[in-house]
Design a protein around this motif. Structure first.
Motif, PDB file in Angstrom:
ATOM      1  N   LYS A 136       0.841  -1.201   0.000  1.00 42.91           N
ATOM      2  CA  LYS A 136       0.000   0.000   0.000  1.00 42.91           C
ATOM      3  C   LYS A 136       0.874   1.248   0.000  1.00 42.91           C
ATOM      4  N   CYS A 137       1.925   1.227   0.802  1.00 37.20           N
ATOM      5  CA  CYS A 137       2.831   2.368   0.859  1.00 37.20           C
ATOM      6  C   CYS A 137       3.462   2.625  -0.505  1.00 37.20           C
ATOM      7  N   GLU A 138       3.919   1.572  -1.166  1.00 31.97           N
ATOM      8  CA  GLU A 138       4.561   1.730  -2.465  1.00 31.97           C
ATOM      9  C   GLU A 138       3.584   2.245  -3.519  1.00 31.97           C
ATOM     10  N   LYS A 139       2.356   1.759  -3.467  1.00 30.66           N
ATOM     11  CA  LYS A 139       1.340   2.201  -4.430  1.00 30.66           C
ATOM     12  C   LYS A 139       1.040   3.684  -4.247  1.00 30.66           C
ATOM     13  N   VAL A 140       0.863   4.100  -2.993  1.00 33.13           N
ATOM     14  CA  VAL A 140       0.577   5.500  -2.695  1.00 33.13           C
ATOM     15  C   VAL A 140       1.766   6.382  -3.076  1.00 33.13           C
ATOM     16  N   PHE A 141       2.962   5.913  -2.749  1.00 32.20           N
ATOM     17  CA  PHE A 141       4.164   6.697  -3.048  1.00 32.20           C
ATOM     18  C   PHE A 141       4.314   6.911  -4.556  1.00 32.20           C
ATOM     19  N   LYS A 142       4.074   5.877  -5.342  1.00 28.00           N
ATOM     20  CA  LYS A 142       4.225   5.982  -6.796  1.00 28.00           C
ATOM     21  C   LYS A 142       3.238   6.990  -7.377  1.00 28.00           C
ATOM     22  N   ALA A 143       1.979   6.931  -6.939  1.00 26.04           N
ATOM     23  CA  ALA A 143       0.970   7.870  -7.442  1.00 26.04           C
ATOM     24  C   ALA A 143       1.305   9.292  -7.034  1.00 26.04           C
ATOM     25  N   MET A 144       1.721   9.460  -5.789  1.00 29.48           N
ATOM     26  CA  MET A 144       2.080  10.786  -5.277  1.00 29.48           C
ATOM     27  C   MET A 144       3.298  11.349  -6.000  1.00 29.48           C
ATOM     28  N   ASP A 145       4.315  10.528  -6.193  1.00 25.82           N
ATOM     29  CA  ASP A 145       5.547  10.973  -6.828  1.00 25.82           C
ATOM     30  C   ASP A 145       5.301  11.357  -8.288  1.00 25.82           C
ATOM     31  N   THR A 146       4.450  10.603  -8.971  1.00 25.81           N
ATOM     32  CA  THR A 146       4.110  10.917 -10.367  1.00 25.81           C
ATOM     33  C   THR A 146       3.432  12.275 -10.461  1.00 25.81           C
ATOM     34  N   PHE A 147       2.540  12.555  -9.512  1.00 22.55           N
ATOM     35  CA  PHE A 147       1.850  13.847  -9.495  1.00 22.55           C
ATOM     36  C   PHE A 147       2.843  14.985  -9.236  1.00 22.55           C
ATOM     37  N   PHE A 148       3.754  14.803  -8.301  1.00 22.98           N
ATOM     38  CA  PHE A 148       4.749  15.831  -8.022  1.00 22.98           C
ATOM     39  C   PHE A 148       5.613  16.100  -9.254  1.00 22.98           C
ATOM     40  N   ASP A 149       6.018  15.028  -9.938  1.00 26.56           N
ATOM     41  CA  ASP A 149       6.831  15.190 -11.150  1.00 26.56           C
ATOM     42  C   ASP A 149       6.077  15.998 -12.206  1.00 26.56           C
ATOM     43  N   GLN A 150       4.784  15.716 -12.344  1.00 25.93           N
ATOM     44  CA  GLN A 150       3.980  16.445 -13.325  1.00 25.93           C
ATOM     45  C   GLN A 150       3.912  17.931 -12.973  1.00 25.93           C
ATOM     46  N   ALA A 151       3.659  18.230 -11.700  1.00 28.71           N
ATOM     47  CA  ALA A 151       3.529  19.617 -11.271  1.00 28.71           C
ATOM     48  C   ALA A 151       4.842  20.377 -11.425  1.00 28.71           C
ATOM     49  N   ILE A 152       5.955  19.740 -11.069  1.00 34.37           N
ATOM     50  CA  ILE A 152       7.258  20.397 -11.184  1.00 34.37           C
ATOM     51  C   ILE A 152       7.626  20.623 -12.650  1.00 34.37           C
ATOM     52  N   LYS A 153       7.370  19.614 -13.504  1.00 36.59           N
ATOM     53  CA  LYS A 153       7.647  19.764 -14.933  1.00 36.59           C
ATOM     54  C   LYS A 153       6.831  20.905 -15.527  1.00 36.59           C
ATOM     55  N   HIS A 154       5.595  21.033 -15.059  1.00 37.74           N
ATOM     56  CA  HIS A 154       4.725  22.111 -15.527  1.00 37.74           C
ATOM     57  C   HIS A 154       5.367  23.469 -15.255  1.00 37.74           C
ATOM     58  N   HIS A 155       6.002  23.610 -14.103  1.00 38.21           N
ATOM     59  CA  HIS A 155       6.664  24.869 -13.761  1.00 38.21           C
ATOM     60  C   HIS A 155       7.940  25.078 -14.571  1.00 38.21           C
ATOM     61  N   LEU A 156       8.694  24.021 -14.757  1.00 38.58           N
ATOM     62  CA  LEU A 156       9.937  24.137 -15.508  1.00 38.58           C
ATOM     63  C   LEU A 156       9.674  24.460 -16.970  1.00 38.58           C
ATOM     64  N   ASP A 157       8.541  23.987 -17.496  1.00 38.12           N
ATOM     65  CA  ASP A 157       8.183  24.245 -18.890  1.00 38.12           C
ATOM     66  C   ASP A 157       7.572  25.629 -19.081  1.00 38.12           C
ATOM     67  N   ASP A 158       7.000  26.183 -18.032  1.00 37.57           N
ATOM     68  CA  ASP A 158       6.322  27.479 -18.131  1.00 37.57           C
ATOM     69  C   ASP A 158       6.869  28.409 -17.045  1.00 37.57           C
ATOM     70  N   GLU A 159       7.862  29.216 -17.385  1.00 36.46           N
ATOM     71  CA  GLU A 159       8.513  30.081 -16.416  1.00 36.46           C
ATOM     72  C   GLU A 159       7.644  31.257 -15.975  1.00 36.46           C
ATOM     73  N   SER A 160       6.495  31.424 -16.612  1.00 35.97           N
ATOM     74  CA  SER A 160       5.612  32.529 -16.229  1.00 35.97           C
ATOM     75  C   SER A 160       4.866  32.248 -14.924  1.00 35.97           C
ATOM     76  N   ILE A 161       4.865  30.984 -14.473  1.00 37.97           N
ATOM     77  CA  ILE A 161       4.184  30.633 -13.221  1.00 37.97           C
ATOM     78  C   ILE A 161       5.080  31.043 -12.054  1.00 37.97           C
ATOM     79  N   GLN A 162       4.660  32.057 -11.318  1.00 38.95           N
ATOM     80  CA  GLN A 162       5.525  32.598 -10.277  1.00 38.95           C
ATOM     81  C   GLN A 162       4.817  32.874  -8.959  1.00 38.95           C
TER      82      GLN A 162
END
Length: 350
Positions: A136-162
């Motif tokens: 359960k921990c691994e499943k939750v961690f994977k879903a959470m980590d994927t979401f964080f990666d998406q959000a961070i990539k969104h910021h790195l791709d769009d520098e206007s988000i400040q």
């Protein structure tokens, strides 16, 4: 704390990081940079937009005589607000949209579960695999980590988000905002985002609002007083602002009483003793985990008169508050490990 460490990227967050110079610098930085009253207030338009959307949905459902699961809608409201102000993305269309309820619930279950690995060094891990806690921990961690990666990539791709929290954390990673002698890594950033995701979505409004409404339904006398106050303060305004809500004094008492009877975290985040101490005649060795049963404190008849009764008036002309200075009421903890958010925005919490 084996699985809490996993979810917090080896305790690089604020909640589970051991007390140290790093923790002190991080705590100071989050209070002065992330959770300032000015910053929280600047996000007011996001909260108002999301609440207005929820109200419109409820109005439409009522006109069509359709049932609404308020608890789920409030949880989604929390998730929508946190995603926008914390991660700079909309919940709709994100990696979290289809699983936010499962992920948040999973985080709470994993952190709050008995982990055999914490108590039995040799066979504990095997026991946790048999009970399903490890998977359960691994499943939750994977879903959470994927979401964080998406959000961070969104910021790195769009520098206007400040204007959100990830932007600030990325500046800390680059050294543009100092953290003393420490340098934030990507895992430090994700660990801090865990605190925002879990604490923000699970406790910011969904559970509190659900319990408030439950107590109002069960106590018609209190409901009538709240309705009368709202009608007096709000009157015929179509747009209700956070400044209007801050004037609802009796409603604040209702929320405090809800925090007292139904603390969001009945057992506070564990503390660890820094040295050998003595409590109530018992010798407590250094590095012992201390669990504070705040639920029992809030219902202690030696502290509160008629503790099982829902009586908001007990807070009338009473200076007891939930900001960690009054030990009778500690829904957000106290001391070094208390939640850094209470008091940063009166209208949000009350």
């Amino acid at each position: 704390m084996t699985y809490a460490a996993r979810l917090s990227y080896n305790r690089k967050d604020l909640g589970f990081s051991p007390y140290s110079k790093y923790w002190r610098e991080l705590r100071k930085l989050t209070v002065t940079e992330l959770y300032t009253a000015k910053r929280v207030k600047s996000f007011g338009h996001i909260r108002e937009q999301e609440v207005a959307s929820l109200v419109d949905f409820i109005k439409q459902s009522a006109s069509l005589e359709k049932q609404v699961n308020i608890n789920l809608k409030l949880l989604k409201l929390s998730a929508s607000v946190i995603c926008r102000l914390g991660f700079g993305i909309s919940l709709e269309g994100s990696k979290l949209e289809s699983s936010y309820e499962e992920v948040i619930q999973g985080i709470m279950e994993v952190v709050g579960s008995f982990a055999a690995a914490d108590c039995f060094a040799i066979v504990g891990g095997l026991i946790d695999r048999l009970t399903g806690l490890h998977s359960k921990c691994e499943k939750v961690f994977k879903a959470m980590d994927t979401f964080f990666d998406q959000a961070i990539k969104h910021h790195l791709d769009d520098e206007s988000i400040q204007d959100d929290i990830i932007h600030l954390l990325l500046k800390m990673e680059r050294g543009e905002i100092g953290l003393g002698e420490f340098q934030l890594t990507r895992n430090h950033t994700k660990g801090i985002l865990l605190n925002i995701l879990a604490a923000g979505i699970d406790t910011a409004s969904a559970q509190t609002a659900t319990w408030v409404m439950t107590h109002l339904i069960a106590n018609p006398r209190v409901m009538k007083k709240v309705q009368a106050e709202v009608r007096e303060v709000i009157k015929n305004k179509d747009d209700i602002t956070e400044e209007n809500i801050a004037k609802l004094e009796y409603l604040k008492m209702v929320i405090k009483e809800t925090f007292r009877i139904n603390p969001l975290v009945p057992l506070l985040v564990p503390r660890e003793t820094l040295k050998d101490i003595k409590i109530a005649g018992y010798d407590i060795p250094k590095k012992t985990w201390i669990h504070v049963n705040i639920w029992a404190v809030h219902r202690n008849p030696n502290v509160w008169k008629d503790p099982e009764a829902f009586i908001p008036e007990r807070f009338m002309d009473n200076e007891i508050d939930y900001r960690g200075l009054n030990f009778e009421l500690l829904p957000f903890g106290s001391g070094r490990r208390m939640c850094p958010a209470p008091g940063r925005n009166e209208s949000k919490r009350c």
